[in-house]
Design an enzyme around this catalytic site. Structure first.
Site, PDB file in Angstrom:
ATOM      1  N   LYS A 157       0.836  -1.216   0.000  1.00 35.25           N
ATOM      2  CA  LYS A 157       0.000   0.000   0.000  1.00 35.25           C
ATOM      3  C   LYS A 157       0.871   1.266   0.000  1.00 35.25           C
ATOM      4  O   LYS A 157       0.659   2.173  -0.795  1.00 35.25           O
ATOM      5  CB  LYS A 157      -0.933   0.020   1.229  1.00 35.25           C
ATOM      6  CG  LYS A 157      -1.883  -1.179   1.294  1.00 35.25           C
ATOM      7  CD  LYS A 157      -2.834  -1.097   2.478  1.00 35.25           C
ATOM      8  CE  LYS A 157      -2.164  -1.156   3.834  1.00 35.25           C
ATOM      9  NZ  LYS A 157      -1.438  -2.409   4.116  1.00 35.25           N
ATOM     10  N   ARG A 214      -9.896   0.821   8.502  1.00 36.25           N
ATOM     11  CA  ARG A 214      -9.436  -0.550   8.743  1.00 36.25           C
ATOM     12  C   ARG A 214     -10.417  -1.340   9.572  1.00 36.25           C
ATOM     13  O   ARG A 214     -10.119  -2.482   9.931  1.00 36.25           O
ATOM     14  CB  ARG A 214      -8.165  -0.487   9.556  1.00 36.25           C
ATOM     15  CG  ARG A 214      -6.915  -0.752   8.816  1.00 36.25           C
ATOM     16  CD  ARG A 214      -5.871  -0.314   9.791  1.00 36.25           C
ATOM     17  NE  ARG A 214      -4.759  -1.175   9.760  1.00 36.25           N
ATOM     18  CZ  ARG A 214      -3.610  -0.811   9.180  1.00 36.25           C
ATOM     19  NH1 ARG A 214      -3.505   0.325   8.583  1.00 36.25           N
ATOM     20  NH2 ARG A 214      -2.616  -1.619   9.229  1.00 36.25           N
ATOM     21  N   ARG A 244      11.636  -5.682   4.604  1.00 38.04           N
ATOM     22  CA  ARG A 244      11.390  -4.244   4.383  1.00 38.04           C
ATOM     23  C   ARG A 244      12.397  -3.387   5.152  1.00 38.04           C
ATOM     24  O   ARG A 244      12.731  -3.656   6.298  1.00 38.04           O
ATOM     25  CB  ARG A 244       9.982  -3.864   4.834  1.00 38.04           C
ATOM     26  CG  ARG A 244       9.790  -2.348   4.814  1.00 38.04           C
ATOM     27  CD  ARG A 244       8.368  -1.925   4.929  1.00 38.04           C
ATOM     28  NE  ARG A 244       7.699  -2.443   6.100  1.00 38.04           N
ATOM     29  CZ  ARG A 244       6.395  -2.361   6.284  1.00 38.04           C
ATOM     30  NH1 ARG A 244       5.639  -1.809   5.370  1.00 38.04           N
ATOM     31  NH2 ARG A 244       5.856  -2.846   7.375  1.00 38.04           N
ATOM     32  N   ARG A 252      11.325  -1.583  10.736  1.00 33.43           N
ATOM     33  CA  ARG A 252      10.242  -1.197  11.648  1.00 33.43           C
ATOM     34  C   ARG A 252      10.112  -2.179  12.807  1.00 33.43           C
ATOM     35  O   ARG A 252      10.275  -3.387  12.637  1.00 33.43           O
ATOM     36  CB  ARG A 252       8.912  -1.145  10.873  1.00 33.43           C
ATOM     37  CG  ARG A 252       8.650   0.215  10.284  1.00 33.43           C
ATOM     38  CD  ARG A 252       7.476   0.288   9.363  1.00 33.43           C
ATOM     39  NE  ARG A 252       6.257  -0.365   9.807  1.00 33.43           N
ATOM     40  CZ  ARG A 252       5.107  -0.316   9.136  1.00 33.43           C
ATOM     41  NH1 ARG A 252       5.039   0.360   7.999  1.00 33.43           N
ATOM     42  NH2 ARG A 252       4.035  -0.936   9.580  1.00 33.43           N
ATOM     43  N   ARG A 302      -0.590  -9.034  13.298  1.00 35.31           N
ATOM     44  CA  ARG A 302      -1.144  -8.051  12.354  1.00 35.31           C
ATOM     45  C   ARG A 302      -2.007  -8.752  11.292  1.00 35.31           C
ATOM     46  O   ARG A 302      -3.044  -8.241  10.892  1.00 35.31           O
ATOM     47  CB  ARG A 302      -0.015  -7.254  11.690  1.00 35.31           C
ATOM     48  CG  ARG A 302       0.628  -6.262  12.657  1.00 35.31           C
ATOM     49  CD  ARG A 302       1.983  -5.782  12.172  1.00 35.31           C
ATOM     50  NE  ARG A 302       1.920  -5.022  10.958  1.00 35.31           N
ATOM     51  CZ  ARG A 302       2.972  -4.784  10.177  1.00 35.31           C
ATOM     52  NH1 ARG A 302       4.163  -5.271  10.496  1.00 35.31           N
ATOM     53  NH2 ARG A 302       2.841  -4.051   9.102  1.00 35.31           N
TER      54      ARG A 302
HETATM   55  P1  AP5 Z   1       4.797  -1.648   1.787  1.00 38.68           P
HETATM   56  O1  AP5 Z   1       4.470  -0.778   0.621  1.00 38.68           O
HETATM   57  O2  AP5 Z   1       5.558  -1.054   2.928  1.00 38.68           O
HETATM   58  O3  AP5 Z   1       3.451  -2.389   2.300  1.00 38.68           O
HETATM   59  P2  AP5 Z   1       2.219  -1.819   3.120  1.00 38.68           P
HETATM   60  O4  AP5 Z   1       0.998  -2.497   2.583  1.00 38.68           O
HETATM   61  O5  AP5 Z   1       2.219  -0.321   3.137  1.00 38.68           O
HETATM   62  O6  AP5 Z   1       2.597  -2.419   4.522  1.00 38.68           O
HETATM   63  P3  AP5 Z   1       2.446  -1.838   5.994  1.00 38.68           P
HETATM   64  O7  AP5 Z   1       3.143  -2.813   6.881  1.00 38.68           O
HETATM   65  O8  AP5 Z   1       2.886  -0.399   6.058  1.00 38.68           O
HETATM   66  O9  AP5 Z   1       0.932  -1.926   6.181  1.00 38.68           O
HETATM   67  P4  AP5 Z   1       0.211  -2.012   7.496  1.00 38.68           P
HETATM   68  O10 AP5 Z   1      -1.172  -1.824   6.988  1.00 38.68           O
HETATM   69  O11 AP5 Z   1       0.409  -3.191   8.339  1.00 38.68           O
HETATM   70  O12 AP5 Z   1       0.922  -0.858   8.350  1.00 38.68           O
HETATM   71  P5  AP5 Z   1       0.544   0.656   8.645  1.00 38.68           P
HETATM   72  O13 AP5 Z   1       1.784   1.438   8.559  1.00 38.68           O
HETATM   73  O14 AP5 Z   1      -0.649   1.096   7.877  1.00 38.68           O
HETATM   74  O15 AP5 Z   1       5.579  -2.937   1.226  1.00 38.68           O
HETATM   75  C1  AP5 Z   1       6.103  -3.903   2.112  1.00 38.68           C
HETATM   76  C2  AP5 Z   1       7.473  -4.393   1.581  1.00 38.68           C
HETATM   77  O16 AP5 Z   1       7.252  -5.101   0.365  1.00 38.68           O
HETATM   78  C3  AP5 Z   1       8.465  -3.268   1.256  1.00 38.68           C
HETATM   79  O17 AP5 Z   1       9.762  -3.670   1.619  1.00 38.68           O
HETATM   80  C4  AP5 Z   1       8.361  -3.087  -0.266  1.00 38.68           C
HETATM   81  O18 AP5 Z   1       9.598  -2.651  -0.833  1.00 38.68           O
HETATM   82  C5  AP5 Z   1       8.020  -4.509  -0.697  1.00 38.68           C
HETATM   83  N1  AP5 Z   1       7.164  -4.540  -1.878  1.00 38.68           N
HETATM   84  C6  AP5 Z   1       6.105  -3.724  -2.158  1.00 38.68           C
HETATM   85  N2  AP5 Z   1       5.534  -4.079  -3.333  1.00 38.68           N
HETATM   86  C7  AP5 Z   1       6.257  -5.149  -3.791  1.00 38.68           C
HETATM   87  C8  AP5 Z   1       6.161  -5.978  -4.940  1.00 38.68           C
HETATM   88  N3  AP5 Z   1       5.225  -5.773  -5.890  1.00 38.68           N
HETATM   89  N4  AP5 Z   1       7.048  -7.019  -5.067  1.00 38.68           N
HETATM   90  C9  AP5 Z   1       7.992  -7.229  -4.129  1.00 38.68           C
HETATM   91  N5  AP5 Z   1       8.155  -6.473  -3.026  1.00 38.68           N
HETATM   92  C10 AP5 Z   1       7.272  -5.453  -2.856  1.00 38.68           C
HETATM   93  O19 AP5 Z   1       0.064   0.527  10.165  1.00 38.68           O
HETATM   94  C11 AP5 Z   1       0.969   0.190  11.194  1.00 38.68           C
HETATM   95  C12 AP5 Z   1       0.204   0.116  12.520  1.00 38.68           C
HETATM   96  O20 AP5 Z   1      -0.403   1.408  12.804  1.00 38.68           O
HETATM   97  C13 AP5 Z   1      -0.965  -0.868  12.553  1.00 38.68           C
HETATM   98  O21 AP5 Z   1      -0.540  -2.181  12.872  1.00 38.68           O
HETATM   99  C14 AP5 Z   1      -1.826  -0.248  13.660  1.00 38.68           C
HETATM  100  O22 AP5 Z   1      -1.330  -0.524  14.952  1.00 38.68           O
HETATM  101  C15 AP5 Z   1      -1.681   1.248  13.402  1.00 38.68           C
HETATM  102  N6  AP5 Z   1      -2.710   1.751  12.470  1.00 38.68           N
HETATM  103  C16 AP5 Z   1      -2.483   2.303  11.242  1.00 38.68           C
HETATM  104  N7  AP5 Z   1      -3.654   2.656  10.687  1.00 38.68           N
HETATM  105  C17 AP5 Z   1      -4.638   2.313  11.569  1.00 38.68           C
HETATM  106  C18 AP5 Z   1      -6.066   2.391  11.542  1.00 38.68           C
HETATM  107  N8  AP5 Z   1      -6.732   2.898  10.484  1.00 38.68           N
HETATM  108  N9  AP5 Z   1      -6.742   1.935  12.621  1.00 38.68           N
HETATM  109  C19 AP5 Z   1      -6.104   1.443  13.697  1.00 38.68           C
HETATM  110  N10 AP5 Z   1      -4.758   1.311  13.770  1.00 38.68           N
HETATM  111  C20 AP5 Z   1      -4.030   1.743  12.714  1.00 38.68           C
END
Ligand code: AP5
Length: 217
Positions: free
Chosen positions: A13, A88, A127, A160, A171
């Site tokens: 994402k 979410r 990552r 991270r 997660r």
């Molecule tokens: P990346 O692009 O970083 O993936 P992502 O989907 O953004 O992953 P996140 O871990 O950031 O998502 P998340 O939803 O768990 O975390 P968030 O920060 O929102 O890609 C991942 C890796 O893969 C990278 O190394 C990239 O280079 C690689 N990659 C990408 N595309 C690729 C491809 N096509 N092929 C190969 N490799 C690839 O949330 C973190 C925490 O915050 C949550 O756990 C929660 O505690 C809190 N939080 C955030 N939002 C909320 C909410 N709305 N409600 C409640 N809690 C929340």
């Protein structure tokens, strides 16, 4: 355009949000990034959010919804936005619908990035994120030319805290339990488009932009 990106942790994402937001010329709003900025600044919101994030749990809805309401009230979001990681939960989605309806608008599209759990684990465990500009790298799939250093800005990369194996498992459970129901929620509104998020990053971007174009984006 008012767009939401949904998909499991590690689906890509954040990676795709950069390209899609630039294509649409709208701000990218990532709740994960906002929480992490608060954690690193040691704000009360950051202290509260960190407890949940480190455990792989979602931050409570009320806290998250208030934070997004404030962010969407900023002028740069008036004409459109790309939400990454919000909503979410079903209560978050209902709150967003109400917030936008009160402003006389609504979501245009919800783009779902579809990948399986094995791929998620491979992506998250490799990552690395830049401390300077926030660019996302991967030790195997998208490695910088010099290990541990960002090609774009020269700052150090870090792993991270929530990318440890046991936290990733939690997660994924939270996603299946609380976020996956949004696929039905937005499907029922006719706003959901799923794309295959496997394969090279550029191929996924092309699929995402093609999907947006067919909806006028
Ligand atoms: P990346 O692009 O970083 O993936 P992502 O989907 O953004 O992953 P996140 O871990 O950031 O998502 P998340 O939803 O768990 O975390 P968030 O920060 O929102 O890609 C991942 C890796 O893969 C990278 O190394 C990239 O280079 C690689 N990659 C990408 N595309 C690729 C491809 N096509 N092929 C190969 N490799 C690839 O949330 C973190 C925490 O915050 C949550 O756990 C929660 O505690 C809190 N939080 C955030 N939002 C909320 C909410 N709305 N409600 C409640 N809690 C929340």
């Amino acid at each position: 355009m008012r767009l939401v990106l949904v998909g499991p942790p590690g689906a890509g994402k954040g990676t795709q949000a950069e390209f899609i937001a630039a294509h649409l010329a709208v701000p990218k709003i990532s709740t994960g990034d906002i929480f992490r900025a608060n954690v690193s600044q040691g704000t009360p919101l950051g202290v509260e959010a960190k407890r949940y994030m480190d455990a792989g749990k979602l931050v409570p809805d009320e806290v998250t919804i208030n934070m997004v309401r404030d962010r969407l009230a900023e002028p740069d979001a008036a004409e459109g936005f790309l939400l990454d990681g919000f909503p979410r939960t079903t209560p978050q989605a209902a709150a967003l619908d109400k917030l936008l309806a009160d402003l006389g608008s609504g979501l245009d599209l919800v783009l779902e990035l579809v990948v399986d759990d094995d791929e998620v684990i491979r992506r998250l465990s490799g990552r690395r994120t830049c401390r300077g500009c926030g660019k996302i790298w991967h030790v195997e799939f998208d490695a910088p030319s010099q290990e541990g250093i960002c090609d774009r800005c020269g700052a150090q990369l870090f792993q991270r805290d929530d990318d440890k194996a046991e936290t990733i498992a939690e997660r994924l459970r939270e996603y299946a339990d609380k976020t996956a129901p949004l696929v039905d929620y937005y499907g029922a509104q006719g706003k959901l488009v799923g794309i295959d998020a496997t394969g090279p990053v550029e191929d996924v971007t092309v699929r995402a932009i093609d999907a947006l174009r067919s909806y006028g984006g």
